[in-house]
Design a protein around this motif. Structure first.
Motif, short mmCIF file in Angstrom:
data_model
loop_
_atom_site.label_atom_id
_atom_site.label_comp_id
_atom_site.label_asym_id
_atom_site.label_seq_id
_atom_site.Cartn_x
_atom_site.Cartn_y
_atom_site.Cartn_z
N ASN A 207 0.85 -1.19 0.00
CA ASN A 207 0.00 0.00 0.00
C ASN A 207 0.89 1.24 0.00
O ASN A 207 1.56 1.55 0.98
CB ASN A 207 -0.90 -0.04 1.24
N VAL A 208 0.92 1.93 -1.13
CA VAL A 208 1.68 3.19 -1.24
C VAL A 208 0.71 4.30 -1.63
O VAL A 208 -0.38 4.03 -2.13
CB VAL A 208 2.83 3.09 -2.28
N GLN A 239 6.27 5.90 9.21
CA GLN A 239 6.09 4.84 10.21
C GLN A 239 4.60 4.64 10.47
O GLN A 239 3.90 5.60 10.79
CB GLN A 239 6.74 5.25 11.54
N MET A 240 4.14 3.40 10.37
CA MET A 240 2.70 3.14 10.52
C MET A 240 2.43 1.95 11.42
O MET A 240 1.34 1.37 11.39
CB MET A 240 2.10 2.85 9.13
N SER A 241 3.41 1.58 12.27
CA SER A 241 3.29 0.32 13.02
C SER A 241 1.99 0.20 13.82
O SER A 241 1.40 -0.89 13.88
CB SER A 241 4.47 0.20 14.00
N GLU A 242 1.53 1.30 14.42
CA GLU A 242 0.35 1.19 15.30
C GLU A 242 -0.95 1.02 14.50
O GLU A 242 -1.91 0.45 15.00
CB GLU A 242 0.28 2.38 16.26
N PHE A 243 -0.94 1.54 13.27
CA PHE A 243 -2.13 1.38 12.42
C PHE A 243 -2.13 -0.01 11.76
O PHE A 243 -3.19 -0.59 11.54
CB PHE A 243 -2.19 2.50 11.38
N GLY A 248 -4.71 -1.13 9.24
CA GLY A 248 -4.72 0.13 8.50
C GLY A 248 -3.40 0.35 7.78
O GLY A 248 -2.35 -0.13 8.22
N SER A 249 -3.44 1.06 6.68
CA SER A 249 -2.21 1.39 5.97
C SER A 249 -2.28 2.83 5.47
O SER A 249 -3.19 3.57 5.83
CB SER A 249 -1.93 0.37 4.87
N LEU A 250 -1.31 3.24 4.64
CA LEU A 250 -1.17 4.66 4.31
C LEU A 250 -2.41 5.30 3.71
O LEU A 250 -2.82 6.38 4.10
CB LEU A 250 0.00 4.83 3.32
#
Ligand code: CIR
Length: 259
Positions: A207-208, A239-243, A248-250
């Protein structure tokens, strides 16, 4: 229609109970303070891409409400308020509809279910995923409105299994270049583009988010970073570790549009 070019974004801050939201991951409870920091950094990155970002307050009644992408599909001046397929998320759309109240707003109703994470606008077509959250009635209604809005627009349906939404498993890195998670199973043929299937260890990076000539990518995935840098001179790792812990992603943290 200019592709991946926007002036505005709408986000919604994560709530303290975001860990009560839906997830298929087994990555532990999100650290909410860190999630709020990551959310703020993500919004800053979008501002650096030239977007005017509005951040709505959260609502503890809806622990998944920070994933605003699922509540609407915006294509040019057309705003479609969705009906999320997840019953616990259906009330999230009210606050979003209010933001777009002065634009032409269409609304899915009845047995039409669709989440924005299932809609991928590619350079030459729009793909709508038929997933556990989006049904054929929702996809057909959206296709009708999109094609009424833009005569001749190609809109294809894509069966989705193995991932939550179409965009969990597939996004467009550059026109004609797709990134695909190895978990994403479909019978749709991606022969219109060069599709890169990622390794299992990099699947989250499928997911970009391309915006105004820059590309947001999930931080920490070296082969996706290398590929991104081949196609784009402005790559922003986020950084998206918690999502990720909440599926969830970007793309899911904003609605992008122009006014
Ligand atoms: C859900 O399961 O609905 C949320 N926890 C995650 C939604 C992610 N949305 C998206 O990628 N568009």
């Amino acid at each position: 229609m200019p592709h991946n070019t926007f002036t505005h974004a709408l986000a919604r801050v994560p709530t303290l109970n975001m860990g009560d939201g839906l997830t298929t991951q087994d990555l532990g409870e999100p650290d909410v303070a860190l999630a709020i920091e990551q959310h703020a950094a993500y919004c800053e990155a979008l501002r650096a891409c030239g977007l005017n970002v509005t951040v709505l307050p959260g609502d503890a009644a809806y622990p998944d409400a920070c994933f605003v992408e699922d509540t609407a599909v915006i294509y040019g001046d057309l705003v479609v308020i969705t009906q999320p397929g997840a019953p616990s998320r259906q009330g999230e759309t009210e606050a979003i509809q209010q933001v777009f109240g002065n634009r032409t707003v269409m609304r899915l109703t009845g047995d039409e279910y669709l989440e924005g994470g299932d809609v991928l606008v590619c350079a030459d077509r729009v793909l709508i995923g038929l997933s556990g959250r989006t049904n054929r009635a929702g996809a057909e209604r959206l296709r009708g409105w999109l094609q009424e809005y833009q005569n001749g627009l190609r809109v294809d349906f894509v069966s989705v299994s193995g991932v939550l939404h179409l965009k969990t498993g597939l996004t467009e890195l550059a026109p004609g270049v797709l990134l695909k998670s190895p978990d994403f199973v479909t019978d749709y043929a991606f022969d219109f583009a060069e599709a890169h299937t990622l390794s299992d260890s990099e699947k989250y990076a499928a997911n970009v988010l391309p915006i105004n000539g820059s590309l947001l990518v999930h931080a920490g995935y070296s082969s996706v970073l290398k590929l991104a840098e081949r196609y784009c001179s402005s790559v922003l790792p986020i950084q998206m570790s918690e999502f990720e812990k909440m599926d969830g992603s970007l793309t899911c943290l904003t609605l992008r549009y122009s006014v």
